[in-house]
Design a protein around this motif. Structure first.
Motif, PDB file in Angstrom:
ATOM      1  N   UNK A   1       0.788  -1.169  -0.066  1.00 56.71           N
ATOM      2  CA  UNK A   1      -0.176  -0.043  -0.091  1.00 56.71           C
ATOM      3  C   UNK A   1       0.797   1.131   0.117  1.00 56.71           C
ATOM      4  N   UNK A   2       1.854   1.367   0.923  1.00 55.32           N
ATOM      5  CA  UNK A   2       2.662   2.450   0.876  1.00 55.32           C
ATOM      6  C   UNK A   2       3.473   2.666  -0.377  1.00 55.32           C
ATOM      7  N   UNK A   3       3.905   1.400  -1.021  1.00 53.07           N
ATOM      8  CA  UNK A   3       4.825   1.668  -2.046  1.00 53.07           C
ATOM      9  C   UNK A   3       4.065   2.166  -3.113  1.00 53.07           C
ATOM     10  N   UNK A   4       2.534   1.545  -3.501  1.00 52.94           N
ATOM     11  CA  UNK A   4       1.765   2.074  -4.366  1.00 52.94           C
ATOM     12  C   UNK A   4       1.514   3.637  -4.182  1.00 52.94           C
ATOM     13  N   UNK A   5       1.253   4.006  -2.982  1.00 52.63           N
ATOM     14  CA  UNK A   5       0.665   5.510  -2.664  1.00 52.63           C
ATOM     15  C   UNK A   5       1.912   6.379  -2.863  1.00 52.63           C
ATOM     16  N   UNK A   6       2.927   5.976  -2.833  1.00 55.33           N
ATOM     17  CA  UNK A   6       4.193   6.814  -2.893  1.00 55.33           C
ATOM     18  C   UNK A   6       5.018   6.438  -4.455  1.00 55.33           C
ATOM     19  N   UNK A   7       4.362   5.663  -5.117  1.00 53.90           N
ATOM     20  CA  UNK A   7       5.049   5.550  -6.366  1.00 53.90           C
ATOM     21  C   UNK A   7       5.222   6.466  -7.336  1.00 53.90           C
ATOM     22  N   UNK A   8       4.905   7.637  -7.169  1.00 54.77           N
ATOM     23  CA  UNK A   8       5.170   8.800  -7.978  1.00 54.77           C
ATOM     24  C   UNK A   8       6.218   9.789  -7.155  1.00 54.77           C
ATOM     25  N   UNK A   9       6.928   9.363  -5.996  1.00 55.59           N
ATOM     26  CA  UNK A   9       7.875   9.865  -5.407  1.00 55.59           C
ATOM     27  C   UNK A   9       7.285  11.131  -4.531  1.00 55.59           C
ATOM     28  N   UNK A  10       6.187  11.289  -4.206  1.00 58.92           N
ATOM     29  CA  UNK A  10       5.420  11.918  -3.311  1.00 58.92           C
ATOM     30  C   UNK A  10       5.049  11.571  -2.106  1.00 58.92           C
ATOM     31  N   UNK A  11       5.473  12.261  -0.877  1.00 61.59           N
ATOM     32  CA  UNK A  11       4.960  11.763   0.219  1.00 61.59           C
ATOM     33  C   UNK A  11       3.547  11.623   0.534  1.00 61.59           C
ATOM     34  N   UNK A  12       3.044  10.862   1.169  1.00 58.60           N
ATOM     35  CA  UNK A  12       1.474  10.847   1.564  1.00 58.60           C
ATOM     36  C   UNK A  12       1.087  10.343   2.940  1.00 58.60           C
TER      37      UNK A  12
END
Length: 225
Positions: free
Chosen positions: A72-83
């Motif tokens: 989940x964290x990998x997908x959420x931050x896959x664009x390089x942005x913190x979430x």
């Protein structure tokens, strides 16, 4: 029944770089929190004052992070942005936590938590499950039998010390959020509810120097693991 703000999680695409950037932006002190071995995640802790803390989490073991919370964290931050991944409340007693579980249709669970740098394995006691909370951008609740074990009390090396959370910006429907939290808790928490994607959007903390530091990041979206 009034509950307390406990912690929130900031997901980053690269843990070392994410911690570095966080420290440069905020000046706040942090300390290493260990790993969630099953999820393949590493953790750093940011004490925010008033028994509240933030976790900075990123992938430490890509093989294990291919599923569950790590994925989940990998997908959420896959664009390089913190979430902002999620935020959590705290119950003072196990009985209060059980009441939350019954009210929201979940149950209390106790599962292995993170392994601290000294090798100690923590236990997570929480309610309800992600289907009633994170999947909808809503918080869940935690309980600690030993308040002294609160990660918010950990010592940092260097950096400014936060003195407390001044407000949270949360997206979503105010009526839904009030029902989930309970009216008393909703009215007591320093919430700013805004239209838009459900979940945490920003956290503001005050420093010992009287400065307000605002940590604004996009929400991760519904938990999908």
């Amino acid at each position: 029944m009034v509950f307390h703000l406990d912690h929130m999680c900031l997901g980053v695409s690269d843990l070392a770089d994410g911690v570095r950037r966080f420290r440069e932006e905020t000046g706040l002190g942090v300390y290493e929190g260990g790993v969630f071995p099953e999820a393949g995640l590493g953790v750093w802790i940011v004490p925010l004052g008033g028994e509240v803390y933030a976790e900075i989490e990123g992938v430490a073991d890509p093989g294990r992070a291919a599923r569950g919370a790590g994925a989940w964290i990998s997908r959420a931050t896959g664009d390089g942005r913190d979430r902002w991944m999620f935020w959590c409340l705290r119950a003072d007693t196990l009985e209060e936590l059980q009441e939350v579980a019954e009210r929201l249709g979940g149950q209390v669970s106790s599962i292995p938590g993170r392994v601290q740098p000294d090798g100690t394995r923590r236990v997570i006691t929480s309610a309800p499950g992600i289907d009633q909370s994170w999947r909808h951008g809503l918080p869940n609740w935690y309980y600690r039998a030993d308040p002294a074990s609160n990660p918010a009390r950990g010592a940092v090396t260097g950096g400014r010390i936060a003195q407390g959370v001044t407000w949270l910006e949360v997206g979503g429907d105010e009526t839904v959020l009030r029902k989930h939290l309970g009216a008393e808790t909703f009215d007591r928490l320093p919430l700013r509810v805004v239209p838009g994607e459900p979940g945490l959007h920003a956290v503001a903390v005050r420093t010992a120097e009287g400065e307000e530091v605002v940590l604004r990041r996009p929400p991760a979206g519904p938990a999908n693991f």
